[in-house]
Structures are given as structure tokens and as C-alpha cells.
Design an enzyme around this catalytic site. Structure first.
Site, PDB file in Angstrom:
ATOM      1  CG  HIS A 141      -2.728   3.254   3.579  1.00  0.00           C
ATOM      2  ND1 HIS A 141      -4.054   2.932   3.764  1.00  0.00           N
ATOM      3  CD2 HIS A 141      -2.093   2.088   3.319  1.00  0.00           C
ATOM      4  CE1 HIS A 141      -4.211   1.624   3.621  1.00  0.00           C
ATOM      5  NE2 HIS A 141      -3.031   1.096   3.357  1.00  0.00           N
ATOM      6  CB  SER A 199      -0.940   0.017   1.206  1.00  0.00           C
ATOM      7  OG  SER A 199      -1.765  -1.120   1.218  1.00  0.00           O
TER       8      SER A 199
END
Length: 271
Positions: free
Chosen positions: A185, A133
Site C-alpha cells: 500500500h 491495492s
């Protein structure tokens, strides 16, 4: 009607290889029943010298939903490989993917350090992160700056304006996947903006290969030092003079060794 998949793979060779690698690793993890603790990155394990986890955590996925989301987004972001006329292209994609894997992992550890040491949030010592991610969010961010008119396609039917995709996806994943790493993230977004705005720049094939060499060296040495696996072919020994390291490569089975030692100039032996 879109292009046949075969032609799209040829247009996105690096993306296709990374998706294949992550999928193969996911299959291996499932087959061997490997868990988060074996491949994931946490502050606690990093402080114990498990620096190799910065790499293994990036390419490992435990949940199939996590894998599908990341690979679906990555496939859409593979358009970067086709933008050579904008200063992007395949080489740019590979070079800065390498940068994002390393820097996003280091940035996550830095965030954990601040939360633990400054705010005394001991919970973050054992928070374990896995998944690609960080890099996915990094490329979303770079594309949102370089080509804001693009669209991010997810799962083949969900389309998001790329200009808002990093933060939309940050909220979206936090809702549908409660265990998603918000800091992971966010670190990808931060590194992505740093690259897109030119704060991190100057990567070329020479520096990419140099960085890759250091990554391999640190990976192997930290793997050996942490005792996570047996690397009997490599033994690092201390000597009387610390400025003269000795490295032995041990052949398996017959016990024969090839020893390479740093010796004073003028007393060099080639065996």
C-alpha cells in the site's frame, strides 16, 4: 437518487473493465483452487526470474473481502475518468494505471531488498503480495492532490475525505485486515505522489503502448524461463554467435515449424 448503474458504467469504462477483469480472475482462482504461492509476488520468486508475477499479483485476489474493498474503492476513484477538463480523463487513467502496476511492484521488491540485505530481515524473502491495492492507493493519492475536495466512497456507505484517504485507508486496512501488505500500500502512495507532483510525467499513447509491449515481452519470456507453464509454441535457442538469436515458433500436432533467424545483411532468406 443517483444515476442508473448502466450510465455510471458508460462514464467509467476503464474502471468498469478493470473491475470486471479482477472479478473474473477471482472467480477463476476460486474455481481452480489457486493459492497465493501460484500468483503472488515475493522477493524469493522474483529473484528466481518470476517477473511475470508483478502483473499476476496485481490483478489477483484470494479473499472475497479483499476483492470487495479494492473494487469498491476503485469504483469511487473512477471519477478520474470524468475529469478530462483537469488534464485527467480516460487516457490519463489507463496510461498511469499501467505505470503504477509496474512501478509499485518494482518498488515493493526494492523495499524487500533493503530490509533483507541491509537489515537482515530474512522473513521478507517469502512475504507474498497479491491484490490491486497498490494501484488503488496510487489513485487515492493522485486524486487527493488533484482534487482534494473529493470524497472516497467505500462499500456504498462509508465516506472519507480524499485528502486524507491514502493514510486513513493505510491504517484502516492494517486494522481490519491484519494480513494486508503495508509496504504494498505504501508503494502505491509513493508512486501516486510521484505522478501527482509531476516527478513521473510525459506519458502519452505512444509511450503507453511501448510500455505495454515491453510488459508483454518480459511477461512471456519470464513465464517461459521460469517454467511456470508450458509455452511449447515459443522456443528460444542459443546459437554459435550470440549476436544472432534464433527464434522458432512450433506448430502443435504436425511438428511443422516456422523458423526466423537473424542473418548477416546480404544473406537474408524469406521462407
Amino acid at each position: 437518487m443517483g444515476k442508473p448503474l448502466f450510465y455510471e458504467i458508460l462514464e467509467k469504462p476503464a474502471t468498469s473493465c478493470i473491475i470486471g477483469l479482477c472479478s473474473a480472475i477471482w472467480f477463476y482462482i476460486q474455481k481452480k483452487h489457486i493459492g497465493y504461492s501460484h500468483v503472488g509476488l515475493s522477493y524469493e520468486t522474483a529473484m528466481e526470474g518470476h517477473h511475470w508475477r508483478i502483473i499476476t499479483s496485481a490483478f489477483s485476489h484470494i479473499s472475497v473481502l479483499h476483492l470487495v474493498f479494492n473494487m469498491s474503492a476503485l469504483w469511487s476513484l473512477g471519477v478520474v475518468e470524468q475529469l478530462g477538463h483537469m488534464g485527467l480523463g480516460v487516457q490519463y487513467y489507463l496510461q498511469y494505471t499501467l505505470v503504477m502496476v509496474v512501478l509499485s511492484g518494482i518498488l515493493v521488491l526494492g523495499m524487500y531488498h533493503i530490509l533483507i540485505q541491509r537489515f537482515k530481515l530474512e522473513h521478507f524473502r517469502r512475504v507474498t503480495a497479491v491484490g490491486y491495492s497498490c494501484v488503488v492507493f496510487g489513485w487515492m493519492t493522485i486524486l487527493s492532490v488533484k482534487q482534494p475536495s473529493s470524497k472516497l466512497e467505500l462499500f456504498g456507505f462509508l465516506s472519507l475525505p480524499i485528502s486524507f484517504a491514502p493514510f486513513e485507508s493505510l491504517v484502516f486496512t492494517s486494522i481490519i485486515v491484519p494480513q494486508a501488505s503495508f509496504l504494498g500500500h505504501l508503494s502505491g502512495i509513493v508512486v501516486g505522489y510521484a505522478i501527482a507532483w509531476g516527478l513521473i510525467h510525459g506519458m502519452n499513447n505512444y509511450w503507453a503502448l511501448t510500455l505495454l509491449g515491453w510488459i508483454v515481452l518480459v511477461f512471456v519470456l519470464s513465464l517461459k524461463k521460469s517454467g511456470a507453464t508450458d509455452l511449447d509454441f515459443l522456443e528460444i535457442e542459443s546459437v554459435t554467435d550470440p549476436s544472432l538469436p534464433s527464434v522458432r515458433f512450433l506448430a502443435s500436432g504436425n511438428g511443422r515449424t516456422l523458423q526466423m533467424s537473424a542473418l548477416p545483411v546480404g544473406n537474408v532468406e524469406l521462407v
